[in-house]
Design a protein around this motif. Structure first.
Motif, PDB file in Angstrom:
ATOM      1  N   ARG A 193     -10.913  -3.198  -0.112  1.00  0.00           N
ATOM      2  CA  ARG A 193      -9.543  -3.593  -0.437  1.00  0.00           C
ATOM      3  C   ARG A 193      -9.349  -3.748  -1.943  1.00  0.00           C
ATOM      4  NH1 ARG A 193      -6.309  -3.628   2.972  1.00  0.00           N
ATOM      5  NH2 ARG A 193      -4.789  -4.976   1.988  1.00  0.00           N
TER       6      ARG A 193
ATOM      7  N   GLU B 102       0.801  -1.227   0.000  1.00  0.00           N
ATOM      8  CA  GLU B 102       0.000   0.000   0.000  1.00  0.00           C
ATOM      9  C   GLU B 102       0.836   1.281   0.000  1.00  0.00           C
ATOM     10  OE1 GLU B 102      -3.466  -1.114   2.462  1.00  0.00           O
ATOM     11  OE2 GLU B 102      -3.735   1.061   2.557  1.00  0.00           O
TER      12      GLU B 102
ATOM     13  N   ARG C 209      -8.176   8.988  10.477  1.00  0.00           N
ATOM     14  CA  ARG C 209      -7.635   9.499  11.731  1.00  0.00           C
ATOM     15  C   ARG C 209      -6.138   9.208  11.824  1.00  0.00           C
ATOM     16  NH1 ARG C 209      -6.760   8.070  16.965  1.00  0.00           N
ATOM     17  NH2 ARG C 209      -7.297   5.895  16.680  1.00  0.00           N
ATOM     18  N   GLN C 210      -5.755   8.034  11.367  1.00  0.00           N
ATOM     19  CA  GLN C 210      -4.342   7.662  11.435  1.00  0.00           C
ATOM     20  C   GLN C 210      -3.505   8.429  10.407  1.00  0.00           C
ATOM     21  OE1 GLN C 210      -2.799   5.958  13.606  1.00  0.00           O
ATOM     22  NE2 GLN C 210      -4.632   5.329  14.727  1.00  0.00           N
ATOM     23  N   LEU C 211      -4.120   8.688   9.253  1.00  0.00           N
ATOM     24  CA  LEU C 211      -3.344   9.246   8.143  1.00  0.00           C
ATOM     25  C   LEU C 211      -3.180  10.752   8.217  1.00  0.00           C
ATOM     26  CD1 LEU C 211      -4.722   7.161   5.167  1.00  0.00           C
ATOM     27  CD2 LEU C 211      -2.367   7.243   5.938  1.00  0.00           C
TER      28      LEU C 211
ATOM     29  N   THR D 133      -9.937   1.308   0.590  1.00  0.00           N
ATOM     30  CA  THR D 133      -9.475   0.472   1.694  1.00  0.00           C
ATOM     31  C   THR D 133     -10.621  -0.318   2.311  1.00  0.00           C
ATOM     32  OG1 THR D 133      -9.806   2.176   3.350  1.00  0.00           O
ATOM     33  CG2 THR D 133      -7.671   2.129   2.289  1.00  0.00           C
TER      34      THR D 133
ATOM     35  N   TYR E  21      -7.249   7.872  -2.509  1.00  0.00           N
ATOM     36  CA  TYR E  21      -8.256   6.886  -2.109  1.00  0.00           C
ATOM     37  C   TYR E  21      -9.605   7.163  -2.772  1.00  0.00           C
ATOM     38  CZ  TYR E  21      -4.901   5.772   1.516  1.00  0.00           C
ATOM     39  OH  TYR E  21      -3.769   5.398   2.174  1.00  0.00           O
TER      40      TYR E  21
ATOM     41  N   PHE F 126     -17.209   4.867   6.971  1.00  0.00           N
ATOM     42  CA  PHE F 126     -16.178   5.193   5.982  1.00  0.00           C
ATOM     43  C   PHE F 126     -16.631   6.316   5.076  1.00  0.00           C
ATOM     44  CE2 PHE F 126     -18.099   3.206   2.285  1.00  0.00           C
ATOM     45  CZ  PHE F 126     -18.960   2.274   2.850  1.00  0.00           C
TER      46      PHE F 126
ATOM     47  N   ASP G  29     -12.212   8.838  16.925  1.00  0.00           N
ATOM     48  CA  ASP G  29     -12.768   8.752  15.585  1.00  0.00           C
ATOM     49  C   ASP G  29     -13.936   9.713  15.415  1.00  0.00           C
ATOM     50  OD1 ASP G  29     -10.952   6.899  14.893  1.00  0.00           O
ATOM     51  OD2 ASP G  29     -12.263   5.161  15.189  1.00  0.00           O
TER      52      ASP G  29
ATOM     53  N   ILE H 277     -12.376   5.167   2.088  1.00  0.00           N
ATOM     54  CA  ILE H 277     -11.435   4.959   3.188  1.00  0.00           C
ATOM     55  C   ILE H 277     -12.189   5.083   4.505  1.00  0.00           C
ATOM     56  CG2 ILE H 277     -10.750   7.385   3.118  1.00  0.00           C
ATOM     57  CD1 ILE H 277      -7.951   6.412   3.990  1.00  0.00           C
ATOM     58  N   SER H 278     -11.802   4.240   5.453  1.00  0.00           N
ATOM     59  CA  SER H 278     -12.552   4.244   6.706  1.00  0.00           C
ATOM     60  C   SER H 278     -12.129   5.418   7.581  1.00  0.00           C
ATOM     61  CB  SER H 278     -12.311   2.937   7.454  1.00  0.00           C
ATOM     62  OG  SER H 278     -11.004   2.919   7.945  1.00  0.00           O
TER      63      SER H 278
ATOM     64  N   GLU I  47      -8.965   5.021   9.597  1.00  0.00           N
ATOM     65  CA  GLU I  47      -7.762   5.173   8.771  1.00  0.00           C
ATOM     66  C   GLU I  47      -7.457   6.645   8.527  1.00  0.00           C
ATOM     67  OE1 GLU I  47      -7.106   1.538   5.757  1.00  0.00           O
ATOM     68  OE2 GLU I  47      -9.133   2.342   5.806  1.00  0.00           O
TER      69      GLU I  47
END
Lengths: 533, 489
Positions: free
Chosen positions: A458, A437, B357-359, A455, B348, B401, B372, B351-352, B355
């Protein structure tokens, strides 16, 4: 693989392990003393495969018992040595390459042998000591004291117990003295020729002096001497001679723009078709190398692929061997050409086929790429990475070339699909247990891959370009831009007509009283609280 | 009083036709003479009987007389009951006939200046009235006047931005004091371009200096900032930073505008945009030195280093305060994550939320958000405000998402044609401006000199050609009518 950051903290065990099992480590221990310099010179000059001479000695050496105590001491010293190398920013290759050092170096003659040996000694953990020892021997066979010193500096740290690690002051003094005498003699001779005004003699005089200076490592002076040859060059072949000598020095000085400039002169003259055929291999090979170092991979690939006659190419092995041409050409073509071009220019290229036969795995990699077996192609290339990292010309470019090939593979793989599951991409390209990824994201960001990642399901989804929408946005943008520009132009004309430009006299530039007054008065800070939501 | 009233009511005469400019002009001239006599009268009849007169006059019909009366009542100092008088003033300024008042620009300007000081009327009213008056005088709003400057200052300092928008939204292309604009013969001609009747001579504006113009655009930009209209703010600041300069000149205002421009372009476009190509060379140099800090912030903004951005911002709190940009910097920090999320669109399609939040990182805390829900709220707000086109959905297993929708839904052919037609109309609307500019440029001394020189040169060349023998014949050939070369021989 042998990234800089990793190598710095390489655990000792890993280094020991890497250094330990190589039979070749002990292999060459004795070959240098056993073979007299004259034999080797003869071997190199006459192009007799040197390799045939060596294996017997190697085999004999392998049989000698290994001193275990010496071994462990040696790994500690190797560690010190490679830490130093890493600090200097050198590439370090921990994996054992597929090549056989003796066989490999026998492909070359002239000064490039030392360069290659030293590079392998400085980069490859398994081959380090062997290569350094060979480099010391190679240096001592020549007249270049500096080279001996360079090699000795390395081996002194890497393997201080070796016989080669002892500084041979007598040899250095003797060679130094002999070099000085020889330089003086040649200069006197040249002076004599000049007094006699015989053009050919002067040319030869310059050439001899140049060759001597080159052999003792005075590269700048050597190229000066070669340049002076040009004045007395009277025939086409003389001019070629000058260029080749100059290029030889330029390559050693890593002066790639000059190499390119000189190489183009070779074919510039009015040569007959036969002459062109004879000169082409040299010209293409050298310009390929120069392009490679200038990071023009496509131009470089084209040059290598057009190298032509293999037998002629073979005679220029003081620069690169036909094997190198096959490797460079194949790799760079893979990195810079699309599938149809690869098929046409590489696989269907009758001349280049001869080269590819020397390096069959390159041919295999190319045909795998053309046939869409990208994963296999990448795996094949990966297995040869240590070898390529030990090549004097490829070393610095391998990461870039591999990255290009890899991203091309991913792009090509994706082309026929509108949507691919990430898992199948991982299966095809990622190392086991890793995900692709991050790499895909970088590729999409840089615009190399026209796709989006989903995502949730996937998936990797292709972006279908909506030409109509694109056209519309563009049209509207142009219209708006036109309007804005028209207004702005009229505005500026009016301002200038009203003589309202900000003028450059020093008082106003510093923000004179008029300029500042307004601001202090009406200043009101737009603070977070004040900005109406 | 009756006599005065009859003079005041003398214009417009009954039989006057609106389309007859010269008759209108004549009537106007005579009315002006009469009124100025009254104004000069030492007994000041207009001031003493002012209120009574005003009730007789219709501000939209007898505008000129009305102006004369109200001018004498208000300047110097109010003569009469304040409330009544001010009401009359407001009604007048909202309804006057601009054509008449072209003849008494100086008096109108006096009134507007008094209003612009903000003493007479409450600021909210003053801004409204000024904006209306400006657009009554010049409906195209394409000419900058001293009243504009008063308006924006008043509007910005008293935070009455809304009513000023109709004025500051117009694109300014004319400025007072442009060379080669003569007072026209008939001031009442409605086809005149704004600079012909708005000038220092007509009294409708006073001359402006460069700093005042820079100030105008800077204040416009700051007003748009206050309204969070980043696109217009960028355009306004851009006008300041690319202001024409000579001899490497730069003004402090331009440098200030540059700092704001950098920040606002981050808010508007999410990245640092290049300076317009026509920015003055001296200015570019000055910006490089003075605006380095801001440029640094912009550079970090484009990376994924939220912590660095926060550190950089925190480190220079004093500078932001000194430059008056604390508010904007705060906006930049809060916009950082939004732009990060918008940019995810390039990578993307779905995207969830976890994710995301992480990115993406929040620059206000310099790290990823901890919950979240916060991210979801942020995204929802972005979707509502239109900065992001997408929808939040929920999976079967309960994970929310974000699905990015295509950013530019294809316009239908009709819509597209309409859009293009709109632009064409706007360009056509520029025609008068263009014509005025061409006329002005076509009659400047420099251009005529240049033209004469060109003609002389061309003339010389012609002379040279006719000297030649061959050319002579060819010349006759070309004429076609006279005897041909063959006939001559």
């Amino acid at each position: 693989m042998a990234g800089k950051s990793q190598a710095g903290q390489a655990p000792i065990a890993q280094l020991c392990q890497a250094a330990d099992p190589s039979g070749g480590l002990q292999g060459c221990q004795t070959f240098a003393p056993e073979l007299s310099p004259s034999t080797l010179d003869e071997a190199a000059d006459t192009n007799t495969p040197f390799a045939t001479l060596v294996p017997s000695t190697t085999a004999a050496a392998r049989a000698t018992p290994i001193n275990m105590a010496g071994q462990s001491g040696q790994s500690g010293q190797l560690l010190t040595f490679f830490t130093a190398m890493d600090n200097q920013g050198n590439v370090i290759v921990r994996e054992a390459p597929k090549l056989d050092l003796d066989l490999y170096i026998s492909n070359y003659r002239g000064r490039t042998r030392f360069e290659r040996l030293l590079l392998i000694g400085q980069s490859s953990v398994p081959l380090c000591v062997d290569a350094l020892k060979a480099a010391v021997a190679e240096a001592k066979r020549g007249k270049d004291v500096q080279r001996y010193r360079d090699a000795w500096e390395c081996i002194r740290i890497a393997a201080p117990n070796e016989q080669e690690a002892q500084w041979d002051q007598a040899w250095a003094d003797k060679t130094d003295k002999a070099n000085k005498v020889e330089t003086h003699r040649l200069e006197l001779e040249l002076k004599g020729y000049k007094n006699n005004l015989v053009k050919e003699s002067i040319r030869i005089g310059h050439r001899d002096l140049g060759q001597h200076l080159e052999s003792i490592g005075e590269l700048v002076a050597a190229s000066d001497a070669y340049v002076r040859m040009r004045g007395d060059a009277s025939t086409q072949s003389h001019i070629l001679d000058v260029s080749k000598h100059l290029i030889g020095v330029m390559i050693q000085r890593r002066d790639w723009p000059s190499v390119l400039a000189n190489v183009n002169k070779i074919l510039a003259g009015s040569l007959s078709e036969d002459d062109i055929k004879v000169q082409q291999p040299y010209q293409k090979m050298v310009s390929g190398i120069a392009h490679l170092h200038s990071e023009k991979y496509y131009d470089a690939a084209k040059s290598f692929l057009e190298t032509g006659d293999l037998a002629i190419c073979q005679t220029y092995n003081e620069i690169a061997s036909p094997n190198d041409v096959a490797t460079y050409g194949g790799l760079l073509a893979l990195a810079s050409m699309d599938r149809s071009e690869l098929q046409a220019r590489v696989l269907d290229n009758a001349n280049f086929r001869n080269y590819l036969e020397l390096e069959p795995h390159i041919r295999k990699a190319v045909s795998m790429f053309v046939n869409g077996r990208y994963a296999a192609c990448l795996a094949m290339l990966e297995s040869y990475r240590p070898d390529y990292l030990l090549d004097v010309h490829l070393q610095k470019h391998i990461p870039a070339i591999y990255a290009q090939i890899r991203s091309k593979c991913i792009v090509q793989y994706f082309i026929p699909f509108s949507c691919v599951t990430l898992d199948s991409m991982n299966e095809a390209f990622a190392k086991p247990g890793e995900s692709l990824e991050a790499e895909l994201i970088t590729m999409i960001r840089s615009g190399r891959l026209q796709a989006r990642i989903n995502t949730i399901d996937r998936l990797l989804v292709a972006v279908s370009l909506d030409r109509r929408a694109e056209m519309q946005t563009k049209g509207l943008e142009t219209a708006r831009g036109y309007e804005k520009e028209a207004l702005e132009r009229i505005r500026r004309m009016s301002l200038i007509a009203a003589n309202l430009e900000v003028k450059g006299n020093p008082r106003e530039r510093a923000g004179g009283p008029v300029t500042d007054q307004w601001y202090e008065d009406t200043r009101r800070q737009l603070n977070a609280g004040e900005a109406p939501a | 009083m009756d006599q005065v009233a009859s003079i005041c009511l003398a214009f417009p005469p009954e039989h006057l036709r609106d389309d007859d400019d010269s008759a209108y002009h004549k009537a106007m001239e005579s009315q002006l003479t009469q009124l100025s006599k009254l104004l000069k009268d030492p007994s000041q009849p207009l001031r003493t009987d002012g209120l009574a007169l005003l009730s007789l006059l219709d501000p939209s019909v007898n505008s000129l007389s009305y102006l004369a009366v109200i001018h004498s009542l208000c300047i110097p100092g109010l003569a009469g009951p304040r409330e009544q008088l001010l009401e009359r003033l407001v009604v007048f300024l909202l309804s006057f006939d601009a054509r008449q008042l072209r003849y008494a620009g100086a008096h109108l300007l006096d009134i507007l200046n008094v209003v612009g000081q903000g003493q007479l009327l409450p600021p909210a009213v003053a801004v409204n009235v000024l904006a209306a008056a400006i657009l009554r005088i010049d409906p195209s709003g394409s000419m900058l006047t001293s009243t504009h400057i008063n308006l924006v200052k008043l509007a910005y300092t008293t935070d009455n931005i809304e009513p000023a928008l109709p004025v500051i939204d117009k694109s300014i292309v004319f400025y007072p004091g442009m060379a080669n604009h003569k007072t026209p013969d008939l001031l009442c001609d409605l086809t005149l371009s704004p600079p012909s009747f708005i000038s220092k001579d007509s009294g409708l504006t006073s001359l402006l200096k460069a700093p005042a113009i820079l100030e105008y655009d800077l204040l416009c930009g700051m007003m748009y900032c206050a309204r969070r209209d980043w696109a217009k703010a960028v355009a306004a600041f851009e006008r300041v930073i690319s202001y024409p300069t000579r001899d490497m000149g730069t003004s402090k205002i331009m440098a200030d505008a540059y700092k704001k421009w950098v920040l606002v372009s981050l808010l508007h476009a999410g990245k640092y945009t290049a300076l317009p190509s026509y920015t003055g060379a001296g200015a570019v140099k000055a910006y490089g030195a003075i605006g380095k800090l801001y440029k640094d912030v912009a550079t970090i903004f484009e990376t994924e280093n939220a912590a660095d951005l926060k550190a950089e911002v925190d480190e220079h709190t004093k500078e932001w305060l000194d430059d008056g940009n604390t508010g904007l910097i705060g906006e930049v920090l809060s916009a950082y994550q939004q732009w990060q999320i918008v940019n995810l669109r390039r990578v993307y399609s779905k995207i969830s939320i976890p994710e995301i939040r992480q990115l993406t990182k929040c620059a206000q805390i310099g790290d990823v958000l901890t919950k979240d829900e916060d991210v979801e709220t942020l995204i929802q707000n972005m979707i509502i405000s239109g900065t992001l086109s997408g929808v939040i959905e929920k999976n079967d297993n309960g994970v929310s998402f974000l699905t990015f929708l295509s950013s530019s839904a294809t316009l239908s052919e009709v819509d597209f044609a309409r859009e293009i037609a709109n632009t064409a109309t706007r360009l056509k609307a520029l025609q008068p401006v263009f014509k005025a500019t061409t006329e002005r440029l076509g009659t400047t001394k420099e251009y005529i000199k240049h033209l004469v020189k060109e003609q002389r040169r061309a003339g010389d060349k012609d002379g040279d050609i006719t000297m030649g023998f061959g050319a002579d014949i060819e010349d006759e050939d070309l004429m076609g009518e006279g005897p041909t070369a063959e006939a001559l021989f």
